[in-house]
Design an enzyme around this catalytic site. Sequence first.
Site, PDB file in Angstrom:
ATOM      1  N   LYS A  28       0.844  -1.197   0.000  1.00  0.00           N
ATOM      2  CA  LYS A  28       0.000   0.000   0.000  1.00  0.00           C
ATOM      3  C   LYS A  28       0.878   1.245   0.000  1.00  0.00           C
ATOM      4  CE  LYS A  28      -3.721   2.066   2.741  1.00  0.00           C
ATOM      5  NZ  LYS A  28      -4.710   1.854   3.791  1.00  0.00           N
TER       6      LYS A  28
ATOM      7  N   GLU B  63      -5.124  -7.589  15.067  1.00  0.00           N
ATOM      8  CA  GLU B  63      -4.626  -6.247  14.733  1.00  0.00           C
ATOM      9  C   GLU B  63      -5.772  -5.236  14.824  1.00  0.00           C
ATOM     10  OE1 GLU B  63      -2.736  -5.320  10.814  1.00  0.00           O
ATOM     11  OE2 GLU B  63      -0.895  -5.327  11.956  1.00  0.00           O
TER      12      GLU B  63
HETATM   13  C1  G6Q Z   1      -2.709  -4.233   7.867  1.00  0.00           C
HETATM   14  C2  G6Q Z   1      -1.495  -3.574   8.279  1.00  0.00           C
HETATM   15  C3  G6Q Z   1      -0.223  -4.212   7.799  1.00  0.00           C
HETATM   16  C4  G6Q Z   1       0.166  -3.846   6.373  1.00  0.00           C
HETATM   17  C5  G6Q Z   1       1.627  -4.257   6.161  1.00  0.00           C
HETATM   18  C6  G6Q Z   1       2.090  -4.006   4.754  1.00  0.00           C
HETATM   19  O1  G6Q Z   1      -3.815  -3.854   8.099  1.00  0.00           O
HETATM   20  O2  G6Q Z   1      -1.574  -2.244   7.976  1.00  0.00           O
HETATM   21  O3  G6Q Z   1      -0.237  -5.611   7.921  1.00  0.00           O
HETATM   22  O4  G6Q Z   1      -0.694  -4.452   5.464  1.00  0.00           O
HETATM   23  O5  G6Q Z   1       2.448  -3.580   7.063  1.00  0.00           O
HETATM   24  O6  G6Q Z   1       2.016  -2.652   4.436  1.00  0.00           O
HETATM   25  P1  G6Q Z   1       2.192  -2.166   2.973  1.00  0.00           P
HETATM   26  O7  G6Q Z   1       1.103  -2.729   2.153  1.00  0.00           O
HETATM   27  O8  G6Q Z   1       2.163  -0.670   3.027  1.00  0.00           O
HETATM   28  O9  G6Q Z   1       3.531  -2.688   2.496  1.00  0.00           O
END
Ligand code: G6Q
Length: 549
Positions: free
Chosen positions: A206, A353
Amino acid sequence: MKRPELDDAWRALQAHRKSWKSVQLRDLFREDKKRFERFTLRLNDLLLDYSKNLITPETLKLLLRLAKAAELKDARAALFAGKKINLTEGRAVLHTALRAPADLNLMVDGHNVMVDVRRVLKQMRSFVGRVHGRKWKGYTGKPISDIVNIGIGGSDLGPAMVCQSLAPYAHPGIRAHFVSNVDPTHLSETLKRLTPETTLFVVASKTFTTQETLANAHAARAWLLAGARDSRAVARHFVAVSTHTEEVIRFGIDPANMFEFWDWVGGRYSLWSAIGLPIALYLGMDRFEELLAGAHDMDEHFQAAPLEANMPVILALLGIWYNNFWDAQSYAVLPYDQYLARLPAYLQQLDMESSGKGVTRDGQPVRVSTGPVLFGEPGTNGQHAFYQLIHQGTKLVPCDFLVAAESHNPLEDQHEILLANVFAQAEALMRGKTRAEARAELKAQGLKKKEITALLPHKVFPGNRPSNTLIYHRLTPRNLGRLIALYEHKVFVQGVIWDINPYDQWGVELGKQLARNILPELKSPEAVHSHDASTNGLINYCKGLREEP
Ligand code: G6Q
């Protein structure tokens, strides 16, 4: 709790809990012949049997009063309307929009987000079509045979779990692999089985700044280039899924090969977005859309069904009943379905979480216990491992059993054996075995009185151990979509009642910050003194070991 009616509902449940001292579930079943009909719900072929819970109609009435006092219906409306309910990040929470019908319009900050959703789905369909049609080719002109998703947490667990769960629907000739851990073993062991010319990497992040994902993606690119010896190959072998175009470009992936999603999709709620690209590549876009349709079925049920006949609401309230009134510390998810082997790990993130919070939405310390510890393993494996504690230990562990009536792999009577075990476990937990029953069994085995006296306490099962059973015809994409959305909404309902924000995760930040400080210290030859004695001691001992041949 701010609202007095919520305090009243809470107190009424505490008083009701006291009345449970001598009640036995087996007696409730004997007294109420309609208990199964009374305490089951259906959505298409998915049935939730919650009759083996420590509840009476009165318990449910009081739990529903709690939900009403927490203004659950208003909160639910705010979720689906795209209100910014993720307060600490100022974001809407709209994973439900990702699986909404194509004609929906939904405005966030004056923009119809459904236009974007439809655009990305179309882009995914076209890309999947090219890969499956063998038109998307690797640097030597060969079609793609292996997809490697590089991502972690929400950018890994959902797609990894879904691909494993729906393996019977895999597109012929496509294999899917998932690399998440920064431990170099994960990537190295995965790549050993692959060849660069037919491998496509999906870098899923993300933020596109996650240390583990970027480290693995850089190493994967080096592996590709060691084979291709031409940097133009990157464009044929790397696509990105992200909300951050600039970071994707900075990494060196052509934005034309980027699949977008948006800040209103939380990481652990993102498998329905372009984060689901590996699912679509592995199963085909039609199957991916069936998964979305299944989740939408549950969204509709969650919005329309009265609270007392609403699966996510009932599951959430039962969880609250044990967590807050029976002091249960944990919760087991036990799929009797090998395809769902990763479901407990996926739900661990979704639930822990989201619900592992110590402050309320307005930042006050919570006054009640929040999310439990979730664990689980596929049945029947767990029976030969940790079920002992659930049957006879000193802790109350509410369980969810999941099972398909029909297997994708009928083999002799093995599926019937599986089914017999899941039904037997739920029955055993509920009924237990009384002293009299255990004594009669030992007598029948011909044991002497003295032996019976010694063994008897070990042979008694207290029973009254609660469980839900979720049963469906077959594990199809649609049923899996329904199941995942069921748990998503359960977590939402509990968040409303506990008055916490299930959509942030600040608790993962501190460790990340400290790791950033330690990395350069590990790389430098100097002894480290900047931490507490334990952390210094461990770092310096480790450095010493690494200097040895
Ligand atoms: C999920 C969390 C976490 C996230 C990861 C990867 O709800 O926010 O598990 O998905 O830290 O983050 P990125 O997609 O930004 O790499």
